[in-house]
Scaffold this motif. Structure first.
Motif, PDB file in Angstrom:
ATOM      1  N   VAL A  15       0.866  -1.172   0.000  1.00 24.25           N
ATOM      2  CA  VAL A  15       0.000   0.000   0.000  1.00 24.25           C
ATOM      3  C   VAL A  15       0.906   1.227   0.000  1.00 24.25           C
ATOM      4  N   GLN A  16       0.883   1.965  -1.096  1.00 13.81           N
ATOM      5  CA  GLN A  16       1.762   3.120  -1.255  1.00 13.81           C
ATOM      6  C   GLN A  16       0.977   4.407  -1.086  1.00 13.81           C
ATOM      7  N   ARG A  17       1.407   5.208  -0.135  1.00 12.59           N
ATOM      8  CA  ARG A  17       0.797   6.519   0.097  1.00 12.59           C
ATOM      9  C   ARG A  17       1.401   7.527  -0.863  1.00 12.59           C
ATOM     10  N   GLY A  18       0.560   8.242  -1.563  1.00 11.47           N
ATOM     11  CA  GLY A  18       1.048   9.252  -2.498  1.00 11.47           C
ATOM     12  C   GLY A  18       1.700  10.443  -1.820  1.00 11.47           C
ATOM     13  N   GLN A  19       1.287  10.732  -0.595  1.00 10.90           N
ATOM     14  CA  GLN A  19       1.816  11.881   0.130  1.00 10.90           C
ATOM     15  C   GLN A  19       2.954  11.473   1.073  1.00 10.90           C
ATOM     16  N   ASP A  20       3.554  10.344   0.811  1.00  8.86           N
ATOM     17  CA  ASP A  20       4.653   9.839   1.644  1.00  8.86           C
ATOM     18  C   ASP A  20       5.942  10.538   1.250  1.00  8.86           C
ATOM     19  N   ARG A  21       6.553  11.239   2.190  1.00 10.31           N
ATOM     20  CA  ARG A  21       7.800  11.949   1.904  1.00 10.31           C
ATOM     21  C   ARG A  21       9.029  11.085   2.137  1.00 10.31           C
ATOM     22  N   GLY A  22       8.856   9.975   2.856  1.00 10.91           N
ATOM     23  CA  GLY A  22       9.999   9.140   3.192  1.00 10.91           C
ATOM     24  C   GLY A  22      10.217   7.962   2.261  1.00 10.91           C
ATOM     25  N   VAL A  23       9.140   7.452   1.674  1.00  9.53           N
ATOM     26  CA  VAL A  23       9.246   6.280   0.802  1.00  9.53           C
ATOM     27  C   VAL A  23       8.610   6.631  -0.542  1.00  9.53           C
ATOM     28  N   PRO A  24       9.415   6.858  -1.563  1.00 11.31           N
ATOM     29  CA  PRO A  24       8.873   7.239  -2.864  1.00 11.31           C
ATOM     30  C   PRO A  24       8.133   6.078  -3.540  1.00 11.31           C
ATOM     31  N   PRO A  25       7.147   6.386  -4.389  1.00  9.35           N
ATOM     32  CA  PRO A  25       6.398   5.347  -5.097  1.00  9.35           C
ATOM     33  C   PRO A  25       7.293   4.376  -5.871  1.00  9.35           C
ATOM     34  N   ALA A  26       8.443   4.815  -6.304  1.00  8.10           N
ATOM     35  CA  ALA A  26       9.353   3.931  -7.047  1.00  8.10           C
ATOM     36  C   ALA A  26       9.775   2.730  -6.207  1.00  8.10           C
ATOM     37  N   HIS A  27       9.838   2.885  -4.889  1.00  7.33           N
ATOM     38  CA  HIS A  27      10.228   1.763  -4.032  1.00  7.33           C
ATOM     39  C   HIS A  27       9.150   0.683  -4.035  1.00  7.33           C
ATOM     40  N   ALA A  28       7.888   1.089  -3.939  1.00  3.56           N
ATOM     41  CA  ALA A  28       6.795   0.111  -3.979  1.00  3.56           C
ATOM     42  C   ALA A  28       6.750  -0.573  -5.337  1.00  3.56           C
ATOM     43  N   ASP A  29       6.971   0.180  -6.398  1.00  8.87           N
ATOM     44  CA  ASP A  29       6.962  -0.413  -7.733  1.00  8.87           C
ATOM     45  C   ASP A  29       8.115  -1.394  -7.899  1.00  8.87           C
ATOM     46  N   TRP A  30       9.271  -1.056  -7.353  1.00  7.08           N
ATOM     47  CA  TRP A  30      10.436  -1.953  -7.410  1.00  7.08           C
ATOM     48  C   TRP A  30      10.098  -3.287  -6.735  1.00  7.08           C
ATOM     49  N   LEU A  31       9.496  -3.209  -5.546  1.00 11.67           N
ATOM     50  CA  LEU A  31       9.113  -4.429  -4.840  1.00 11.67           C
ATOM     51  C   LEU A  31       8.066  -5.222  -5.614  1.00 11.67           C
TER      52      LEU A  31
END
Length: 66
Positions: A15-31
């Protein structure tokens, strides 16, 4: 050392939060690309607390996919 994501055989919900400043969406996509049974929920309007609204749906997903 460590565990390669591709070695994880269990279903995984990301579950990727769009307003997350610490974990960019690219990390969730990589996983997602490396986990064989990953499902990614992108929640572009959610931040650190508002993502909790997804908890009930996430529990339903986990029940259905475990």
């Amino acid at each position: 050392m460590g565990l390669a994501p591709s070695a994880i055989a269990a279903p995984v919900l990301l579950v990727q939060r769009g307003q997350d400043r610490g974990v960019p969406p690219a990390h969730a996509d990589w996983l997602r690309q490396r986990l064989t049974k990953a499902h990614l929920w992108s929640r572009p309007d959610d931040g650190p607390v508002s993502v909790l609204r997804a908890c009930a749906d996430a529990m339903d997903w986990l029940r259905a996919n475990s």
